[in-house]
Design a protein around this motif. Structure first.
Motif, mmCIF file in Angstrom:
data_model
loop_
_atom_site.group_PDB
_atom_site.id
_atom_site.type_symbol
_atom_site.label_atom_id
_atom_site.label_comp_id
_atom_site.label_asym_id
_atom_site.label_seq_id
_atom_site.Cartn_x
_atom_site.Cartn_y
_atom_site.Cartn_z
ATOM 1 N N ILE A 129 58.044 72.733 5.364
ATOM 2 C CA ILE A 129 57.603 73.536 6.136
ATOM 3 C C ILE A 129 58.662 74.591 6.342
ATOM 4 C CG2 ILE A 129 56.936 74.094 8.640
ATOM 5 C CD1 ILE A 129 55.569 71.033 8.478
ATOM 6 N N LEU A 130 60.036 74.122 6.582
ATOM 7 C CA LEU A 130 60.952 74.825 6.622
ATOM 8 C C LEU A 130 61.234 76.006 5.346
ATOM 9 C CD1 LEU A 130 63.642 72.798 8.495
ATOM 10 C CD2 LEU A 130 62.559 74.581 9.484
ATOM 11 N N ASP A 131 61.097 75.325 4.237
ATOM 12 C CA ASP A 131 61.069 76.212 3.028
ATOM 13 C C ASP A 131 60.108 77.353 3.109
ATOM 14 O OD1 ASP A 131 63.118 74.699 2.077
ATOM 15 O OD2 ASP A 131 61.804 73.644 0.643
ATOM 16 N N ARG A 132 58.967 76.934 3.683
ATOM 17 C CA ARG A 132 57.772 78.023 3.496
ATOM 18 C C ARG A 132 58.122 79.235 4.650
ATOM 19 N NH1 ARG A 132 52.847 76.688 2.743
ATOM 20 N NH2 ARG A 132 53.874 76.648 0.648
ATOM 21 N N ILE A 133 58.425 78.725 5.803
ATOM 22 C CA ILE A 133 58.697 79.923 6.947
ATOM 23 C C ILE A 133 59.985 80.220 6.875
ATOM 24 C CG2 ILE A 133 57.040 78.507 8.571
ATOM 25 C CD1 ILE A 133 59.481 77.558 9.961
ATOM 26 N N GLY A 134 60.852 79.822 6.254
ATOM 27 C CA GLY A 134 62.319 80.507 5.997
ATOM 28 C C GLY A 134 62.322 81.489 4.778
ATOM 29 N N ASP A 135 61.265 81.533 4.057
ATOM 30 C CA ASP A 135 61.279 82.535 3.111
ATOM 31 C C ASP A 135 61.366 83.956 3.538
ATOM 32 O OD1 ASP A 135 58.589 84.086 2.345
ATOM 33 O OD2 ASP A 135 57.923 81.874 2.499
ATOM 34 N N LYS A 136 61.975 85.052 2.873
ATOM 35 C CA LYS A 136 61.971 86.383 3.310
ATOM 36 C C LYS A 136 60.547 86.830 3.695
ATOM 37 C CE LYS A 136 62.623 88.779 -1.111
ATOM 38 N NZ LYS A 136 63.683 89.725 -1.542
ATOM 39 N N TRP A 137 59.259 86.683 2.962
ATOM 40 C CA TRP A 137 58.202 87.268 3.032
ATOM 41 C C TRP A 137 57.551 86.740 4.046
ATOM 42 C CZ3 TRP A 137 59.242 91.193 0.628
ATOM 43 C CH2 TRP A 137 59.821 91.452 -0.683
ATOM 44 N N SER A 138 57.597 85.609 4.468
ATOM 45 C CA SER A 138 56.824 84.834 5.545
ATOM 46 C C SER A 138 57.505 85.122 6.733
ATOM 47 C CB SER A 138 56.983 83.249 5.357
ATOM 48 O OG SER A 138 56.343 82.979 4.145
ATOM 49 N N LEU A 139 58.716 85.254 6.967
ATOM 50 C CA LEU A 139 59.285 85.854 7.991
ATOM 51 C C LEU A 139 58.962 87.387 8.474
ATOM 52 C CD1 LEU A 139 62.996 84.498 7.498
ATOM 53 C CD2 LEU A 139 61.274 83.763 9.299
ATOM 54 N N LEU A 140 58.908 88.111 7.321
ATOM 55 C CA LEU A 140 58.698 89.576 7.524
ATOM 56 C C LEU A 140 57.017 89.578 8.062
ATOM 57 C CD1 LEU A 140 60.189 91.454 4.682
ATOM 58 C CD2 LEU A 140 60.656 91.743 7.169
ATOM 59 N N ILE B 262 57.441 94.123 -1.510
ATOM 60 C CA ILE B 262 56.494 92.920 -1.874
ATOM 61 C C ILE B 262 55.429 93.487 -2.838
ATOM 62 C CG2 ILE B 262 55.158 93.520 0.210
ATOM 63 C CD1 ILE B 262 55.210 90.299 0.676
ATOM 64 N N SER B 263 55.182 92.347 -3.830
ATOM 65 C CA SER B 263 54.168 92.857 -4.462
ATOM 66 C C SER B 263 52.666 92.256 -4.002
ATOM 67 C CB SER B 263 54.299 92.124 -6.114
ATOM 68 O OG SER B 263 54.099 90.627 -5.716
ATOM 69 N N GLN B 264 51.701 93.030 -4.527
ATOM 70 C CA GLN B 264 50.439 92.635 -4.003
ATOM 71 C C GLN B 264 50.095 91.040 -4.196
ATOM 72 O OE1 GLN B 264 47.149 94.929 -5.109
ATOM 73 N NE2 GLN B 264 45.457 93.454 -4.825
ATOM 74 N N ARG B 265 50.395 90.478 -5.220
ATOM 75 C CA ARG B 265 50.308 89.209 -5.558
ATOM 76 C C ARG B 265 51.127 88.334 -4.736
ATOM 77 N NH1 ARG B 265 52.645 84.891 -7.302
ATOM 78 N NH2 ARG B 265 51.529 83.304 -8.745
ATOM 79 N N MET B 266 52.370 88.687 -4.341
ATOM 80 C CA MET B 266 53.354 87.985 -3.485
ATOM 81 C C MET B 266 52.751 87.942 -2.073
ATOM 82 S SD MET B 266 55.781 85.973 -3.937
ATOM 83 C CE MET B 266 55.603 84.731 -3.017
ATOM 84 N N LEU B 267 52.165 89.264 -1.639
ATOM 85 C CA LEU B 267 51.686 89.154 -0.244
ATOM 86 C C LEU B 267 50.486 88.419 -0.108
ATOM 87 C CD1 LEU B 267 51.464 90.380 2.605
ATOM 88 C CD2 LEU B 267 50.391 92.211 1.877
ATOM 89 N N THR B 268 49.624 88.295 -1.123
ATOM 90 C CA THR B 268 48.446 87.353 -1.042
ATOM 91 C C THR B 268 48.779 85.810 -0.951
ATOM 92 O OG1 THR B 268 47.206 89.065 -2.293
ATOM 93 C CG2 THR B 268 46.401 86.739 -2.324
#
Length: 139
Positions: free
Chosen positions: A32-43, A65-71
Motif C-alpha cells: 500500500i505504501l509503495d502504491r500511494i507513495g509513487d509520484k503519479w498517485s500522489l499527484l 504522465i503518459s495515457q497508459r500510466m494515468l490509466t
C-alpha cells in the motif's frame, strides 16, 4: 494484476508492535505504501481534492504522465478504494474521477507531507549542494 501484489489481504507481516516495519515484499502495508507513495498517485490524489475531474483534464494537468500510466494509476487507486470512477451514459462517453471518503483522509496526510517539504526545501537544497560539492571534488 501488478506484479508483487496479491488479490487477497493477508496479515502475514503484521506484528504486535504497530511501528515495526516489515520489509518483506509480500507485506500488505509495504504494498500500500509503495502504491500511494509513487509520484503519479500522489499527484492524482492531490488534484482530486474537493473536485471531480475527467481523464483528459487529469492528463493535461499532470506534466509528463503518459495515457497508459494515468490509466494504470487510476485503476490501482480505484482498486484500493481511494478513487471513484463514474461513467456517464452519454455520447461520447464521459468518465469522471473523484476521491472516495477514504481517499479524502489520505489527502490530508499527503498535505502534511507537502507542508513539511515546503518548510524544509531550503535545508534540503543546501544539504544536496554540500553533498554534491563533497562528492565531486577529487580525493
Amino acid at each position: 494484476m501488478e506484479e508483487g501484489t496479491s488479490k487477497e489481504p493477508s496479515n502475514s507481516c503484521c506484528t504486535e508492535d504497530a511501528f515495526q516495519w516489515d520489509t518483506r515484499e509480500d507485506c500488505d502495508v509495504r504494498q500500500i505504501l509503495d502504491r500511494i507513495g509513487d509520484k503519479w498517485s500522489l499527484l492524482v490524489i492531490a488534484l482530486l481534492d474537493n473536485q471531480t475531474m475527467r481523464f483528459t483534464e487529469l492528463k493535461k494537468t499532470i506534466d509528463g504522465i503518459s495515457q497508459r500510466m494515468l490509466t494504470v494509476t487510476l485503476r490501482q487507486l480505484e482498486r484500493d478504494g481511494l478513487v471513484r470512477r463514474t461513467v456517464h451514459p452519454v455520447v461520447p462517453p464521459r468518465v469522471d474521477y473523484e476521491l472516495t471518503p477514504l481517499g479524502v483522509t489520505l489527502h490530508a496526510t499527503i498535505q502534511s507531507l507537502v507542508t513539511w517539504t515546503e518548510t524544509h526545501q531550503n535545508e534540503i537544497a543546501s544539504a544536496r549542494a554540500h553533498y554534491d560539492a563533497a562528492t565531486s571534488s577529487p580525493s
